[in-house]
Design a protein around this motif. Structure first.
Motif, PDB file in Angstrom:
ATOM      1  N   ALA A 128     -40.579 -16.994  14.705  1.00 58.16           N
ATOM      2  CA  ALA A 128     -39.589 -15.939  14.938  1.00 58.16           C
ATOM      3  C   ALA A 128     -38.628 -15.838  13.760  1.00 58.16           C
ATOM      4  CB  ALA A 128     -38.810 -16.236  16.221  1.00 58.16           C
TER       5      ALA A 128
ATOM      6  N   ASP B 219     -40.192 -13.910  10.911  1.00 56.37           N
ATOM      7  CA  ASP B 219     -40.215 -12.471  11.194  1.00 56.37           C
ATOM      8  C   ASP B 219     -38.825 -11.839  11.042  1.00 56.37           C
ATOM      9  OD1 ASP B 219     -42.898 -12.666  11.732  1.00 56.37           O
ATOM     10  OD2 ASP B 219     -42.666 -12.667  13.917  1.00 56.37           O
ATOM     11  N   ILE B 220     -37.831 -12.488  11.616  1.00 57.36           N
ATOM     12  CA  ILE B 220     -36.465 -11.946  11.584  1.00 57.36           C
ATOM     13  C   ILE B 220     -35.914 -11.930  10.168  1.00 57.36           C
ATOM     14  CG2 ILE B 220     -34.078 -12.342  12.336  1.00 57.36           C
ATOM     15  CD1 ILE B 220     -35.865 -11.161  14.514  1.00 57.36           C
TER      16      ILE B 220
ATOM     17  N   LYS C 130     -37.530  -9.168   8.219  1.00 54.90           N
ATOM     18  CA  LYS C 130     -37.118  -7.858   8.722  1.00 54.90           C
ATOM     19  C   LYS C 130     -35.687  -7.508   8.320  1.00 54.90           C
ATOM     20  CE  LYS C 130     -36.861  -5.099  12.975  1.00 54.90           C
ATOM     21  NZ  LYS C 130     -37.122  -5.098  14.438  1.00 54.90           N
TER      22      LYS C 130
ATOM     23  N   GLN D 120     -30.819 -13.630  17.198  1.00 58.93           N
ATOM     24  CA  GLN D 120     -32.024 -12.803  17.106  1.00 58.93           C
ATOM     25  C   GLN D 120     -33.275 -13.673  17.097  1.00 58.93           C
ATOM     26  OE1 GLN D 120     -30.835 -10.945  13.411  1.00 58.93           O
ATOM     27  NE2 GLN D 120     -30.530  -8.950  14.403  1.00 58.93           N
TER      28      GLN D 120
ATOM     29  N   LYS E 110     -33.859 -15.196  20.582  1.00 57.49           N
ATOM     30  CA  LYS E 110     -34.348 -14.166  21.510  1.00 57.49           C
ATOM     31  C   LYS E 110     -35.822 -13.879  21.280  1.00 57.49           C
ATOM     32  CE  LYS E 110     -33.467  -9.428  23.069  1.00 57.49           C
ATOM     33  NZ  LYS E 110     -32.623  -8.212  22.893  1.00 57.49           N
ATOM     34  N   GLN E 111     -36.224 -13.729  20.005  1.00 57.72           N
ATOM     35  CA  GLN E 111     -37.628 -13.422  19.726  1.00 57.72           C
ATOM     36  C   GLN E 111     -38.528 -14.601  20.085  1.00 57.72           C
ATOM     37  OE1 GLN E 111     -38.671 -10.936  16.491  1.00 57.72           O
ATOM     38  NE2 GLN E 111     -40.419 -12.201  15.857  1.00 57.72           N
TER      39      GLN E 111
ATOM     40  N   GLU F 234     -38.088 -16.480  22.504  1.00 59.21           N
ATOM     41  CA  GLU F 234     -38.077 -16.579  23.968  1.00 59.21           C
ATOM     42  C   GLU F 234     -37.804 -18.002  24.435  1.00 59.21           C
ATOM     43  OE1 GLU F 234     -41.818 -14.900  25.229  1.00 59.21           O
ATOM     44  OE2 GLU F 234     -41.063 -12.851  25.071  1.00 59.21           O
TER      45      GLU F 234
END
Length: 207
Positions: A25, A28-29, A32, A42, A45-46, A48
């Motif tokens: 995650a 990715d974050i 991005k 963030q 959260k991604q 989970e």
């Protein structure tokens, strides 16, 4: 006497899976949003997972980025660790040229994450210090290769292997960041040729 390989417990496996989810995650974050704009919230959260669980593994986003950076740079270090036992000057030059080419190609292949890393080096003291230690690891490996060439009569003895290694790494690092920033106007092959020729002609006898 054969010993059974101890299998990790279910709890340990879940911990590893959670850590890997956070790292995936985070990658990715970061890609991005960039390092500065990305938040630990963030990432959590991604992934989970819960905040308490996440903070067991990482104290902040800097910690996550450092692990991701180590993973990327380990792939670069595989190149630095390629066998270097040349018997002739030309063989040494060919090996060095191969390493430079692979190093710069890796910079291009890892561009999204390297862009995040460069940003983080400027912002985070912890990431900057980690980059310094990674840089030192590369320099010491290069110095070892130079010492081998000096010992075997391939390279000049009137230069300090550590100082030369630092200059050589910094030159490669400069082109690495140019590629990462899309600021390079030359082809990778042109850089490889010119960089290697200047380096080897100054260090190796008769090249």
């Amino acid at each position: 006497m054969n010993k059974e390989i101890e299998q990790p417990s279910t709890r340990k496996l879940k911990s590893i899976q959670t850590k890997n989810r956070l790292l995936d995650a985070g990658r990715d974050i970061f890609i991005k949003y960039g390092f500065q704009k990305a938040t630990i919230s963030q990432i959590i959260k991604q992934a989970e997972t819960g905040y308490g669980t996440a903070y067991v593994h990482f104290k902040n986003k800097d910690d996550i980025l450092i692990v991701l950076m180590e993973d990327v740079m380990d792939r670069f270090y595989v190149i630095a660790e390629l066998p270097f036992k040349p018997k002739t000057k030309q063989e040494a030059c060919n090996l060095i040229q191969k390493q430079v080419r692979l190093f710069l190609e890796m910079a291009n292949n890892e561009q999204p994450m390297m862009q995040v890393i460069e940003e983080a080096i400027r912002i985070s003291g912890d990431v900057y210090n980690k980059w310094r230690s990674i840089r030192e690891r590369f320099i010491q490996r290069i110095a070892k290769d130079i010492a081998y060439s000096q010992k075997n009569g391939l390279a000049r003895l009137d230069v300090d292997n550590d100082l030369v290694a630092r200059g050589w790494f910094y030159a490669n690092e400069m082109y690495l960041w140019d590629i990462v920033r899309n600021e390079n106007s030359s082809t990778t092959e042109d850089i490889v040729h010119n960089l290697t020729e200047i380096y080897t002609s100054g260090l190796y006898f008769g090249v």
